[in-house]
Design a protein around this motif. Structure first.
Motif, short mmCIF file in Angstrom:
data_model
loop_
_atom_site.label_atom_id
_atom_site.label_comp_id
_atom_site.label_asym_id
_atom_site.label_seq_id
_atom_site.Cartn_x
_atom_site.Cartn_y
_atom_site.Cartn_z
N UNK A 76 -5.48 12.52 -18.12
CA UNK A 76 -4.89 13.11 -16.92
C UNK A 76 -3.60 12.38 -16.55
N UNK A 77 -2.82 12.99 -15.71
CA UNK A 77 -1.56 12.38 -15.26
C UNK A 77 -1.62 11.93 -13.80
N UNK A 78 -2.74 12.17 -13.11
CA UNK A 78 -2.82 11.85 -11.69
C UNK A 78 -4.01 10.95 -11.40
N UNK A 79 -3.84 10.14 -10.37
CA UNK A 79 -4.90 9.27 -9.88
C UNK A 79 -4.58 8.95 -8.42
N UNK A 80 -5.55 8.38 -7.73
CA UNK A 80 -5.32 7.96 -6.35
C UNK A 80 -5.69 6.48 -6.24
N UNK A 81 -4.71 5.69 -5.79
CA UNK A 81 -4.94 4.28 -5.54
C UNK A 81 -5.40 4.14 -4.09
N UNK A 82 -6.58 3.54 -3.91
CA UNK A 82 -7.16 3.39 -2.59
C UNK A 82 -7.16 1.91 -2.20
N UNK A 83 -6.56 1.60 -1.08
CA UNK A 83 -6.55 0.24 -0.56
C UNK A 83 -7.85 0.08 0.22
#
Length: 157
Positions: A58-65
């Motif tokens: 995939x080309x997308x991800x979400x970085x969660x703090x």
């Protein structure tokens, strides 16, 4: 005495990756902003993980703090492999997910960044990815840190 790489207290993140609408999350601390304009992040993902498999597809991800109160998630999201443990089912069963930009994310994080993959390179026991920040949302100024995990005896110095 702490080892040199443990002297500095660093934020603890969860990287959410998505395949066929199903989320997997890991814990990562090898994360750094490397450009201000455009905003680019470098994230190292450990070899032989579900997160790494997903990022190659995939080309997308979400970085969660992560928020300091989320320290208990580290055992399941970071110390268990998504290859043997269904993290999505765990998160869903425990009502820890909400939707953001049409994707499942953790509730009560301090911030989130929607990332688009730029490139990657094998670097020892991790693969280093670079990502462009597409969208973001901040909620709290407090973040979970490696020192909090040491105090809670989740990791060692």
């Amino acid at each position: 005495m702490k080892r040199p790489w443990n002297i500095i207290d660093c934020p603890v993140y969860s990287l959410a990756t998505y395949i066929e609408g199903k989320v997997n999350m890991n814990i990562c601390t090898y994360v750094s902003a490397v450009s201000m304009e455009p905003k680019i992040y470098a994230i190292a993902i450990y070899n032989d993980t579900k997160t790494l498999q997903n990022m190659f597809q995939t080309d997308r991800a979400i970085l969660q703090f992560l928020h300091p109160e989320q320290y208990k998630l580290v055992r399941n999201l970071g110390q268990r492999s998504g290859l043997q443990f269904d993290k999505y089912q765990y998160l869903k069963k425990n009502d820890l997910l909400e939707s953001w930009n049409g994707m499942d994310v953790l509730k009560n994080t301090s911030a989130r960044i929607l990332l688009e993959k730029i490139d990657f390179k094998q670097t020892g026991d991790h693969v280093l990815f670079t990502f462009k920040a597409e969208k973001y949302k901040s909620y709290h100024s407090e973040v979970l840190t490696s020192e909090i995990l040491r105090i809670k005896k989740i990791i060692r110095a």
